[in-house]
Design a protein around this motif. Structure first.
Motif, PDB file in Angstrom:
ATOM      1  N   PRO A  12      11.674 -18.829  -3.596  1.00 45.14           N
ATOM      2  CA  PRO A  12      12.202 -20.179  -2.978  1.00 45.14           C
ATOM      3  C   PRO A  12      10.645 -21.300  -3.634  1.00 45.14           C
ATOM      4  N   THR A  13       9.903 -20.286  -3.962  1.00 45.25           N
ATOM      5  CA  THR A  13       8.747 -21.485  -4.909  1.00 45.25           C
ATOM      6  C   THR A  13       8.177 -21.074  -5.619  1.00 45.25           C
ATOM      7  N   TRP A  14       7.931 -19.589  -6.254  1.00 43.24           N
ATOM      8  CA  TRP A  14       7.479 -19.695  -7.816  1.00 43.24           C
ATOM      9  C   TRP A  14       8.766 -19.032  -8.262  1.00 43.24           C
ATOM     10  N   SER A  15       8.579 -19.786  -9.438  1.00 43.82           N
ATOM     11  CA  SER A  15       9.394 -19.121 -11.295  1.00 43.82           C
ATOM     12  C   SER A  15       8.726 -18.485 -11.619  1.00 43.82           C
ATOM     13  N   MET A  16       9.254 -16.875 -11.126  1.00 46.77           N
ATOM     14  CA  MET A  16       8.337 -15.847 -12.897  1.00 46.77           C
ATOM     15  C   MET A  16      10.164 -14.613 -13.126  1.00 46.77           C
ATOM     16  N   GLY A  17       9.041 -13.676 -13.700  1.00 50.22           N
ATOM     17  CA  GLY A  17      10.055 -12.856 -14.545  1.00 50.22           C
ATOM     18  C   GLY A  17      10.242 -12.048 -13.460  1.00 50.22           C
ATOM     19  N   PRO A  18      12.018 -10.781 -13.611  1.00 51.07           N
ATOM     20  CA  PRO A  18      12.695 -10.680 -12.782  1.00 51.07           C
ATOM     21  C   PRO A  18      12.111  -9.293 -11.953  1.00 51.07           C
ATOM     22  N   VAL A  19      10.786  -8.846 -13.140  1.00 45.53           N
ATOM     23  CA  VAL A  19      10.291  -7.870 -11.899  1.00 45.53           C
ATOM     24  C   VAL A  19       8.984  -8.459 -10.515  1.00 45.53           C
ATOM     25  N   ILE A  20       8.507  -8.588 -11.359  1.00 42.79           N
ATOM     26  CA  ILE A  20       7.274  -9.856 -10.566  1.00 42.79           C
ATOM     27  C   ILE A  20       7.552 -10.694  -9.218  1.00 42.79           C
ATOM     28  N   THR A  21       8.802 -11.567  -9.644  1.00 45.37           N
ATOM     29  CA  THR A  21      10.446 -12.266  -8.526  1.00 45.37           C
ATOM     30  C   THR A  21      10.741 -10.979  -8.173  1.00 45.37           C
ATOM     31  N   VAL A  22      10.879  -9.831  -7.970  1.00 45.28           N
ATOM     32  CA  VAL A  22      11.794  -8.801  -7.603  1.00 45.28           C
ATOM     33  C   VAL A  22      10.703  -8.121  -6.539  1.00 45.28           C
ATOM     34  N   ASN A  23       9.521  -7.651  -6.943  1.00 49.04           N
ATOM     35  CA  ASN A  23       7.948  -7.267  -5.848  1.00 49.04           C
ATOM     36  C   ASN A  23       8.019  -8.504  -4.941  1.00 49.04           C
ATOM     37  N   SER A  24       7.990  -9.693  -5.416  1.00 46.05           N
ATOM     38  CA  SER A  24       7.660 -10.731  -4.379  1.00 46.05           C
ATOM     39  C   SER A  24       8.803 -11.164  -3.295  1.00 46.05           C
ATOM     40  N   ALA A  25       9.568 -10.381  -3.586  1.00 48.65           N
ATOM     41  CA  ALA A  25      10.704  -9.897  -1.953  1.00 48.65           C
ATOM     42  C   ALA A  25      10.574  -8.916  -1.944  1.00 48.65           C
ATOM     43  N   THR A  26      10.363  -7.574  -1.731  1.00 51.71           N
ATOM     44  CA  THR A  26       9.896  -6.620  -1.570  1.00 51.71           C
ATOM     45  C   THR A  26       8.285  -6.414  -0.904  1.00 51.71           C
ATOM     46  N   LEU A  27       7.418  -7.187  -1.104  1.00 50.18           N
ATOM     47  CA  LEU A  27       5.961  -7.273  -0.806  1.00 50.18           C
ATOM     48  C   LEU A  27       5.235  -6.661  -1.117  1.00 50.18           C
ATOM     49  N   VAL A  28       5.871  -5.522  -2.315  1.00 47.15           N
ATOM     50  CA  VAL A  28       4.580  -4.843  -3.150  1.00 47.15           C
ATOM     51  C   VAL A  28       3.765  -5.539  -3.813  1.00 47.15           C
ATOM     52  N   ASN A  29       4.558  -6.510  -4.852  1.00 47.94           N
ATOM     53  CA  ASN A  29       3.616  -7.624  -5.148  1.00 47.94           C
ATOM     54  C   ASN A  29       2.330  -7.671  -4.528  1.00 47.94           C
ATOM     55  N   LYS A  30       2.476  -8.370  -2.949  1.00 45.70           N
ATOM     56  CA  LYS A  30       1.762  -8.271  -1.999  1.00 45.70           C
ATOM     57  C   LYS A  30       0.575  -7.095  -1.903  1.00 45.70           C
ATOM     58  N   GLY A  31       1.285  -5.785  -1.839  1.00 49.64           N
ATOM     59  CA  GLY A  31       0.534  -5.157  -1.595  1.00 49.64           C
ATOM     60  C   GLY A  31      -0.429  -4.379  -3.039  1.00 49.64           C
ATOM     61  N   LEU A  32       0.562  -4.654  -3.807  1.00 51.82           N
ATOM     62  CA  LEU A  32      -0.363  -4.564  -5.119  1.00 51.82           C
ATOM     63  C   LEU A  32      -1.874  -5.671  -5.272  1.00 51.82           C
ATOM     64  N   GLU A  33      -1.909  -6.813  -4.339  1.00 53.48           N
ATOM     65  CA  GLU A  33      -3.009  -7.700  -4.935  1.00 53.48           C
ATOM     66  C   GLU A  33      -3.748  -7.706  -3.750  1.00 53.48           C
ATOM     67  N   VAL A  34      -3.557  -6.662  -2.255  1.00 45.71           N
ATOM     68  CA  VAL A  34      -4.659  -6.448  -1.234  1.00 45.71           C
ATOM     69  C   VAL A  34      -5.296  -5.284  -2.774  1.00 45.71           C
ATOM     70  N   ILE A  35      -5.214  -4.262  -2.789  1.00 40.03           N
ATOM     71  CA  ILE A  35      -5.926  -2.837  -3.586  1.00 40.03           C
ATOM     72  C   ILE A  35      -6.941  -4.033  -4.648  1.00 40.03           C
ATOM     73  N   GLU A  36      -5.688  -5.144  -6.047  1.00 41.06           N
ATOM     74  CA  GLU A  36      -6.969  -5.797  -6.623  1.00 41.06           C
ATOM     75  C   GLU A  36      -8.259  -6.166  -5.987  1.00 41.06           C
ATOM     76  N   ALA A  37      -7.995  -7.148  -5.073  1.00 42.28           N
ATOM     77  CA  ALA A  37      -9.233  -7.421  -4.242  1.00 42.28           C
ATOM     78  C   ALA A  37     -10.005  -7.419  -4.249  1.00 42.28           C
ATOM     79  N   HIS A  38      -9.637  -5.740  -2.959  1.00 42.52           N
ATOM     80  CA  HIS A  38     -10.655  -4.710  -3.070  1.00 42.52           C
ATOM     81  C   HIS A  38     -10.958  -4.420  -4.407  1.00 42.52           C
ATOM     82  N   LEU A  39     -10.601  -4.317  -5.362  1.00 44.07           N
ATOM     83  CA  LEU A  39     -11.216  -3.787  -6.727  1.00 44.07           C
ATOM     84  C   LEU A  39     -12.371  -4.493  -7.069  1.00 44.07           C
ATOM     85  N   LEU A  40     -11.958  -6.299  -6.689  1.00 45.23           N
ATOM     86  CA  LEU A  40     -12.587  -7.572  -7.639  1.00 45.23           C
ATOM     87  C   LEU A  40     -13.901  -7.125  -6.902  1.00 45.23           C
ATOM     88  N   PHE A  41     -13.482  -7.701  -5.496  1.00 43.73           N
ATOM     89  CA  PHE A  41     -14.219  -8.586  -4.233  1.00 43.73           C
ATOM     90  C   PHE A  41     -15.102  -7.230  -3.465  1.00 43.73           C
TER      91      PHE A  41
END
Length: 424
Positions: A234-263
């Protein structure tokens, strides 16, 4: 064209860089969503950026050759070695004298090419070697390839100097804007490991999620959705893999791990909240009850431009929020029953080792099968959970080597393919 030795990234850029200086850039994943938007920023700011090298998979050979001819890139890396000759022919037709680098080794060489900053916009686990190559060559790394940090966490953190990675994911770019700042005068000392950023007042990180195309649906309602539905973000234009990851929320799970490692914030102090308007990209909540949020329309050009020009901003990278227009921003809790990927990611992040690599690899295989009509939408995360659960009890080192990560990735992909074949 590699530079020997490693430089002090923050020290060099702070002492020698001015906002109007030309920044030399290497773009990895140049034909994808991140790469093409990065080139939009380059075109809009003539004289501000110079593209030294490009890298892409090779599937869009004509576009890659066009990009090289337009930018005058000195090197073009093609991950699919079988497409390298075609790219070389197209470059010659366009009068480009760029050196063609082939295969994964060629992309890693491009990542270490002489430049000021490497923007890694490669999709998936393939980005790890390039991330490590850029860091080891002493380049400032504008990181859009979250998977390389997630699957190679200890390896990436060991290779990176303080301040060498600038996050380009919109959520982590937002967190970095709201995180405790170290005064500019202290950045050189920080780069030398002499000063610790003051983070004791941070209570938690809040990462926003659009909710994707299936926000509000229960698990039972997701059984019949197909690839076309999942790709209709509904809001972002992305490639197919990351768009599906956004739909499953897997992408958000990956971002939680990334935030943990970055900060370096514990996973239990990182929360995901659904914000369908995608204007507030993430927030930092402090112990006194105040919360800082970064807001901008959903455009990746802002974090891309900042990543390429750090520590300076690029004027008019994208239009700002229109404060003269009435608008409403809403926030709601994530339905973990319908979208269990985030909780699973937190378990994986806590396990550490090669667990994040297993999570990511199984997901990439499951998403590929879903896009080809061989797996149902709910079965994507179910497959990932099954592969992750079978990893428990395996004997592996706490600090995996690159070979350990690759082996875990391959095992997870093999097991995921077995489970997908049975489900078909």
């Amino acid at each position: 064209m590699r530079d020997n030795g490693r430089v002090r990234i923050a020290e060099r850029l702070l002492q020698s860089s001015r906002p109007d200086d030309t920044r030399e850039v290497v773009l990895l994943g140049s034909t994808g969503s991140i790469g093409t938007q990065a080139l939009e920023v380059v075109r809009a700011n003539p004289g501000r950026f110079r593209v030294r090298a490009l890298a892409a998979g090779g599937g869009r050979a004509e576009l890659l050759a066009d990009q090289a001819a337009e930018t005058g890139a000195e090197a073009v890396a093609v991950a699919d070695a079988g497409r390298a000759a075609e790219v070389a022919r197209l470059l010659a037709e366009r009068g480009s004298g760029a050196k063609v680098l082939a295969g994964a080794e060629g992309v890693a060489e491009a990542a270490s090419w002489s430049c000021d900053v490497v923007l890694n916009g490669i999709t998936g686990a393939l980005g790890l070697e390039s991330t490590l190559a850029a860091l080891r060559a002493g380049r400032l790394l504008a990181l859009a390839n979250k998977e390389s940090l997630i699957i190679g966490g200890p390896l990436v953190r060991a290779a990176a100097q303080p301040g060498q990675i600038v996050p380009v994911d919109s959520e982590h770019f937002a967190l970095a804007q709201c995180y405790p700042r170290v005064p500019a005068a202290e950045l050189t000392a920080l780069a030398q490991g002499q000063v610790e950023a003051r983070v004791e007042d941070v209570r938690r990180l809040v990462i926003t999620a659009s909710g994707g195309p299936f926000r509000g649906r229960g698990r039972a309602e997701l059984a019949g959705v197909g690839p076309e539905d999942a790709l209709n973000h509904p809001t972002w234009s992305m490639g197919p893999v990351i768009t599906v990851n956004s739909a499953t929320l897997v992408n958000k799970g990956l971002e939680v791990i990334e935030a943990h490692l970055l900060f370096d914030v514990p996973l239990e102090r990182i929360e995901v909240v659904v914000h369908p308007q995608s204007i507030v990209h993430s927030m930092v909540e402090y112990t006194d009850g105040s919360t800082l949020a970064q807001a901008s329309p959903p455009s990746m050009r802002i974090p891309i431009a900042y990543g390429m020009s750090w520590p300076h901003r690029v004027g008019a990278a994208a239009p700002p929020v229109d404060w003269t227009r009435a608008q409403s921003w809403t926030f709601e809790p994530l339905d973990h029953d319908a979208f269990p990927a985030v909780r699973l990611a937190c378990e994986v992040g806590a396990a550490g080792g090669t667990a994040p690599a297993v999570y990511n690899a199984a997901n990439e295989e499951a998403v590929d099968a879903f896009l080809k009509g061989r797996l149902s939408f709910p079965a994507i995360v179910d497959t990932v959970a099954r592969v992750v659960s079978e990893r428990h009890g395996t004997d592996e080192p706490e600090e995996p080597t690159p070979d350990d990560v690759r082996a875990a990735d391959e095992r997870a992909r093999s097991r995921a393919r077995e489970l997908i074949a049975r489900a078909a």
